[in-house]
Design an enzyme around this catalytic site. Structure first.
Site, PDB file in Angstrom:
ATOM      1  N   LYS A 126       0.717  -1.193  -0.304  1.00 26.21           N
ATOM      2  CA  LYS A 126      -0.199  -0.011   0.043  1.00 26.21           C
ATOM      3  C   LYS A 126       0.617   1.221   0.028  1.00 26.21           C
ATOM      4  O   LYS A 126      -0.153   2.420   0.035  1.00 26.21           O
ATOM      5  CB  LYS A 126      -0.837   0.209   1.458  1.00 26.21           C
ATOM      6  CG  LYS A 126      -2.102  -1.038   0.872  1.00 26.21           C
ATOM      7  CD  LYS A 126      -2.936  -1.523   2.211  1.00 26.21           C
ATOM      8  CE  LYS A 126      -3.896  -2.628   1.909  1.00 26.21           C
ATOM      9  NZ  LYS A 126      -3.619  -2.949   1.871  1.00 26.21           N
TER      10      LYS A 126
HETATM   11  C1  LIG Z   1      -4.283  -4.624   1.987  1.00 21.65           C
HETATM   12  C2  LIG Z   1      -3.612  -5.536   1.798  1.00 21.65           C
HETATM   13  C3  LIG Z   1      -4.464  -6.617   0.997  1.00 21.65           C
HETATM   14  C4  LIG Z   1      -5.566  -6.498   0.108  1.00 21.65           C
HETATM   15  O1  LIG Z   1      -5.630  -5.819  -0.700  1.00 21.65           O
HETATM   16  P1  LIG Z   1      -6.350  -5.159  -1.612  1.00 21.65           P
HETATM   17  O2  LIG Z   1      -6.566  -4.059  -2.335  1.00 21.65           O
HETATM   18  O3  LIG Z   1      -7.296  -5.107  -0.409  1.00 21.65           O
HETATM   19  O4  LIG Z   1      -7.624  -6.277  -2.354  1.00 21.65           O
HETATM   20  C5  LIG Z   1      -3.546  -7.555   1.005  1.00 21.65           C
HETATM   21  N1  LIG Z   1      -2.327  -7.992   1.314  1.00 21.65           N
HETATM   22  C6  LIG Z   1      -2.083  -7.544   1.585  1.00 21.65           C
HETATM   23  C7  LIG Z   1      -0.645  -7.896   3.158  1.00 21.65           C
HETATM   24  C8  LIG Z   1      -2.664  -6.438   2.310  1.00 21.65           C
HETATM   25  O5  LIG Z   1      -1.841  -5.620   2.863  1.00 21.65           O
END
Ligand SMILES: *Cc1c(COP(=O)(O)O)cnc(C)c1O
Length: 433
Positions: A107
């Site tokens: 993210k």
């Molecule tokens: C947020 C996250 C996800 C999921 O991603 P989305 O875009 O919400 O589907 C998967 N793995 C990790 C480590 C995350 O932080």
């Protein structure tokens, strides 16, 4: 470029307004008015382009006119200043490591891009913007880090008490300055509902400019499409010309939906696999064509503990709500914590690779799909560094994980959070600050 609301009851807005509003007044998610594919030559010559050049070509149609090209390039250079390697797991499998950023989860790119865009838009404005965000684990840290010290912006993060890992909690509660952490007695869904309620609360909206930094925000969501292009660039040689499968460990379905945007831009992909933990609303939908959101269940892959994934509506829209079309491009499978741990052991024993629980779910989804489509090159996304789930990873594979510098930095800092239980407490906090 303008964006429309998927609920079709609100006016179209510019990229800038879509970023500042986060969600449309009719509660719909914003979606770009058009998606123009990149020329075939872009994909044929992708190996000769740098990551920043790739990202610039891919995103510019969505932000153009709101951010000048040289400024956009500068933002992208700041946002993308780390690596996105595809690491070989076996002959037909690679893992795309998305955890080399400051908070060691994927993210970081979306959060930094959004922070830079919002920072740019608020230059010269006298109204402060409050970013309100719910986190199931990694969003909070990435947003806190991305927005730390950005002028004119206050960040309020809601997280479910006791349901994020120790490191995740430290990453979002120890920074101070313009970042506040609210520790909610409840689940991630409760946090997300409070945020959604706040966006509809006229008492708040009349007093402050609120926006969201969840993947509903187009500036968080869209830059995630870069990953797929970076991986495609590497996979062309690694996959020896085989068709490419992406398996994406999914929670709110923003990341996989961004991958599908890369496909709309012309990137050749055979199939997307949405791999989930037992929070299987989408795998069930792909079986029954019925979308039944449900309360989330806690798992060891906690960033995917989502019972009503907010971006799935964008995916359905991308395929014009045509199920047949969608299922030609998307497969979805769910896995238990037991299966996830077994996969972590298997990946470690076979390939000497320590996967985190989210990556392991992605691996399982890929292998399940490849049972019937063996002659493909599969890439599963490693969305977080295993250190972020230290106890589970070390206990499961029986090996000590070395702690990277980004993490040791927060380990001895003191947690500061404000405990809340109800929406009214959130509202009181926002009105008082
Ligand atoms: C947020 C996250 C996800 C999921 O991603 P989305 O875009 O919400 O589907 C998967 N793995 C990790 C480590 C995350 O932080």
């Amino acid at each position: 470029m303008n964006f429309y609301s998927l609920n079709k009851q609100a006016p179209n807005v510019s990229f800038k307004d879509a970023v500042i509003k986060g969600i449309a007044p009719d509660r719909g998610l914003y979606f770009p008015e058009s998606i123009t594919p990149l020329p075939a030559s872009f994909f044929e010559n992708i190996e000769s382009l740098s990551n920043v050049e790739i990202a610039f070509e891919a995103i510019k149609q969505f932000v153009s006119e709101e951010i000048p090209e040289d400024k956009l390039k500068a933002i992208l250079a700041t946002v993308l200043d780390f690596d996105f390697p595809v690491v070989e797991i076996d002959e037909n499998t690679g893992t795309l490591e998305l955890f080399h950023g400051p908070t060691m989860a994927f993210k970081d790119v979306g959060a930094r891009f959004m922070a830079n865009c919002l920072g740019y838009f608020s230059e010269g404005e006298n109204k402060e913007v409050t970013v309100l965000v719910a986190t199931s684990g990694d969003t909070g840290g990435a947003v806190a880090n991305g927005f730390l010290g950005v002028k004119g912006i206050n960040v309020v993060i809601l997280y479910p008490s006791g349901k994020v890992s120790d490191i995740q909690e430290r990453q979002l509660t120890t920074l101070g300055k313009n970042i506040t952490a609210l520790e909610v007695d409840g689940t991630f869904d409760d946090c997300q509902n409070m945020v959604k309620t706040a966006f509809l609360d006229n008492d708040l909206l009349s007093q402050m400019q609120l926006t969201s930094a969840n993947s509903i925000n187009v500036a968080r969501w869209l830059p995630q499409l870069f990953y797929f292009l970076f991986a495609y660039k590497e996979a062309r040689s690694k996959g020896k010309g085989k068709e490419i499968i992406f398996s994406v460990p999914s929670g709110n379905f923003g990341n996989i939906c961004a991958g599908m945007m890369a496909q709309k831009l012309g990137m050749p992909v055979k199939q997307f696999v949405a791999a989930t933990n037992v929070n299987d609303t989408v795998p069930q939908f792909m079986k029954t064509q019925e979308y039944n959101p449900k309360p989330s269940t806690a798992t060891i892959s906690n960033a995917m503990d989502v019972g009503d994934p907010s971006n799935f509506i964008r995916i359905r829209h991308l395929f014009k709500d045509n199920f047949e079309n969608l299922s030609k491009n998307l497969s979805s499978y769910s896995f238990t914590d037991e299966e996830t741990k077994k996969a972590m052991i298997q990946i470690y024993n076979n390939s000497n690779y320590a996967a985190d629980p989210h990556g392991a779910v992605g691996y399982l989804g890929l292998k399940k799909y490849q049972e019937k489509e063996a002659d493909t090159y599969g890439i599963f996304l490693e969305t977080a560094h295993p250190v972020k789930f230290l106890d589970i990873v070390e206990d499961t594979i029986g090996k000590k994980i070395e702690i990277p510098a980004q993490i040791t930095k927060v380990m001895d800092k003191e947690k500061v959070s404000i405990k809340i239980e109800t929406y009214n407490e959130l509202k009181d906090y926002l009105l008082a600050n």
